[in-house]
Motif scaffolding. Structure first.
Motif, PDB file in Angstrom:
ATOM      1  N   ARG A 160       0.804  -1.217   0.000  1.00  0.00           N
ATOM      2  CA  ARG A 160       0.000   0.000   0.000  1.00  0.00           C
ATOM      3  C   ARG A 160       0.839   1.269   0.000  1.00  0.00           C
ATOM      4  NH1 ARG A 160      -4.642  -0.453   4.480  1.00  0.00           N
ATOM      5  NH2 ARG A 160      -3.262  -1.903   5.509  1.00  0.00           N
ATOM      6  N   PHE A 161       1.845   1.299   0.827  1.00  0.00           N
ATOM      7  CA  PHE A 161       2.537   2.553   1.098  1.00  0.00           C
ATOM      8  C   PHE A 161       3.845   2.702   0.327  1.00  0.00           C
ATOM      9  CE2 PHE A 161       4.770   5.471   4.126  1.00  0.00           C
ATOM     10  CZ  PHE A 161       3.903   6.531   3.943  1.00  0.00           C
ATOM     11  N   ARG A 162       4.468   1.612  -0.052  1.00  0.00           N
ATOM     12  CA  ARG A 162       5.778   1.660  -0.692  1.00  0.00           C
ATOM     13  C   ARG A 162       5.803   2.477  -1.987  1.00  0.00           C
ATOM     14  NH1 ARG A 162       7.796  -3.990  -0.386  1.00  0.00           N
ATOM     15  NH2 ARG A 162       7.590  -3.619   1.825  1.00  0.00           N
ATOM     16  N   PRO A 163       4.834   2.339  -2.901  1.00  0.00           N
ATOM     17  CA  PRO A 163       4.871   3.191  -4.108  1.00  0.00           C
ATOM     18  C   PRO A 163       4.765   4.680  -3.788  1.00  0.00           C
ATOM     19  CG  PRO A 163       3.298   1.407  -4.390  1.00  0.00           C
ATOM     20  CD  PRO A 163       3.742   1.377  -2.978  1.00  0.00           C
ATOM     21  N   TRP A 164       3.956   5.018  -2.804  1.00  0.00           N
ATOM     22  CA  TRP A 164       3.800   6.424  -2.422  1.00  0.00           C
ATOM     23  C   TRP A 164       5.092   6.949  -1.818  1.00  0.00           C
ATOM     24  CZ3 TRP A 164      -0.148   8.846  -4.392  1.00  0.00           C
ATOM     25  CH2 TRP A 164      -1.299   8.124  -4.707  1.00  0.00           C
ATOM     26  N   GLN A 165       5.782   6.130  -1.038  1.00  0.00           N
ATOM     27  CA  GLN A 165       7.070   6.539  -0.482  1.00  0.00           C
ATOM     28  C   GLN A 165       8.085   6.788  -1.589  1.00  0.00           C
ATOM     29  OE1 GLN A 165       7.960   3.348   2.326  1.00  0.00           O
ATOM     30  NE2 GLN A 165       8.078   4.905   3.915  1.00  0.00           N
ATOM     31  N   PHE A 166       8.127   5.892  -2.558  1.00  0.00           N
ATOM     32  CA  PHE A 166       9.110   6.020  -3.626  1.00  0.00           C
ATOM     33  C   PHE A 166       8.857   7.268  -4.463  1.00  0.00           C
ATOM     34  CE2 PHE A 166      10.356   5.227  -8.049  1.00  0.00           C
ATOM     35  CZ  PHE A 166      11.717   5.115  -7.870  1.00  0.00           C
ATOM     36  N   PHE A 167       7.651   7.420  -4.973  1.00  0.00           N
ATOM     37  CA  PHE A 167       7.360   8.563  -5.838  1.00  0.00           C
ATOM     38  C   PHE A 167       7.355   9.877  -5.061  1.00  0.00           C
ATOM     39  CE2 PHE A 167       5.458   5.116  -8.433  1.00  0.00           C
ATOM     40  CZ  PHE A 167       6.315   5.252  -9.506  1.00  0.00           C
ATOM     41  N   GLY A 168       6.890   9.858  -3.826  1.00  0.00           N
ATOM     42  CA  GLY A 168       6.928  11.061  -2.999  1.00  0.00           C
ATOM     43  C   GLY A 168       8.348  11.501  -2.702  1.00  0.00           C
ATOM     44  N   GLY A 169       9.224  10.549  -2.430  1.00  0.00           N
ATOM     45  CA  GLY A 169      10.627  10.876  -2.193  1.00  0.00           C
ATOM     46  C   GLY A 169      11.307  11.415  -3.427  1.00  0.00           C
ATOM     47  N   LEU A 170      10.976  10.842  -4.566  1.00  0.00           N
ATOM     48  CA  LEU A 170      11.556  11.296  -5.831  1.00  0.00           C
ATOM     49  C   LEU A 170      11.120  12.725  -6.148  1.00  0.00           C
ATOM     50  CD1 LEU A 170      13.279  10.215  -8.207  1.00  0.00           C
ATOM     51  CD2 LEU A 170      11.130   9.624  -9.321  1.00  0.00           C
ATOM     52  N   VAL A 171       9.824  12.995  -6.050  1.00  0.00           N
ATOM     53  CA  VAL A 171       9.300  14.337  -6.333  1.00  0.00           C
ATOM     54  C   VAL A 171       9.837  15.345  -5.316  1.00  0.00           C
ATOM     55  CG1 VAL A 171       7.190  15.724  -6.374  1.00  0.00           C
ATOM     56  CG2 VAL A 171       7.257  13.518  -7.529  1.00  0.00           C
ATOM     57  N   SER A 172       9.873  14.972  -4.048  1.00  0.00           N
ATOM     58  CA  SER A 172      10.366  15.880  -3.011  1.00  0.00           C
ATOM     59  C   SER A 172      11.828  16.243  -3.224  1.00  0.00           C
ATOM     60  CB  SER A 172      10.202  15.244  -1.629  1.00  0.00           C
ATOM     61  OG  SER A 172       8.851  15.041  -1.341  1.00  0.00           O
ATOM     62  N   SER A 173      12.655  15.275  -3.601  1.00  0.00           N
ATOM     63  CA  SER A 173      14.072  15.569  -3.804  1.00  0.00           C
ATOM     64  C   SER A 173      14.283  16.503  -4.992  1.00  0.00           C
ATOM     65  CB  SER A 173      14.869  14.278  -3.974  1.00  0.00           C
ATOM     66  OG  SER A 173      14.444  13.588  -5.117  1.00  0.00           O
ATOM     67  N   VAL A 174      13.520  16.309  -6.056  1.00  0.00           N
ATOM     68  CA  VAL A 174      13.640  17.191  -7.221  1.00  0.00           C
ATOM     69  C   VAL A 174      13.186  18.609  -6.857  1.00  0.00           C
ATOM     70  CG1 VAL A 174      12.716  17.654  -9.533  1.00  0.00           C
ATOM     71  CG2 VAL A 174      13.479  15.358  -8.927  1.00  0.00           C
ATOM     72  N   LEU A 175      12.064  18.720  -6.159  1.00  0.00           N
ATOM     73  CA  LEU A 175      11.566  20.048  -5.781  1.00  0.00           C
ATOM     74  C   LEU A 175      12.502  20.761  -4.819  1.00  0.00           C
ATOM     75  CD1 LEU A 175       7.729  19.412  -5.399  1.00  0.00           C
ATOM     76  CD2 LEU A 175       8.933  20.574  -7.254  1.00  0.00           C
TER      77      LEU A 175
END
Length: 128
Positions: free
Chosen positions: A96-111
């Protein structure tokens, strides 16, 4: 792994040490992003972002940015429960949570890199 039966009949697995460490590492990135933004963003805006701008214009722009931060915090009150519901109802082969962690971390690091690097001509800063 042993299974634990809840009173309502569903089966829940006890999480192992590896899974707990993985979730802690996933949360570490989110916590680092939030702490960097909350600690350095206002200092960056007030001291670096508008250093070469007229003081009156800089004060207005700082007011706009501060207002946007307040509006975003108020919007989070309403958006966070909706996002929590979305995460809880996500079913993927990764969980449930792992995809959100991955994509959220990716977007957050770029921003985070975009905000503090002066990309897109926001400010004239030394790139190093």
């Amino acid at each position: 792994m042993s299974n634990e039966h809840a009173a309502d009949g569903d089966v829940r697995r006890k999480s192992g040490l590896g899974q707990r460490i993985a979730y802690a590492c996933g949360n570490l990135g989110q916590a680092a992003f939030y702490n960097a933004m909350s600690t350095y963003f206002i200092v960056y805006v007030t001291s670096c972002l508008f250093s070469g701008v007229d003081k009156a214009l800089a004060a207005k722009l700082i007011g706009v940015i501060t207002s946007l931060v307040v509006i975003i915090r108020i919007a989070e009150i309403f958006v966070d429960p909706l996002l929590g519901n979305l995460v809880d109802n996500t079913t993927t082969k990764w969980g449930r949570f792992r995809p959100w962690q991955f994509f959220g971390g990716l977007v957050s690091s770029v921003l985070l890199a975009v905000v503090f690097s002066g990309m897109f001509g926001l400010v004239n800063v030394n790139s190093t």
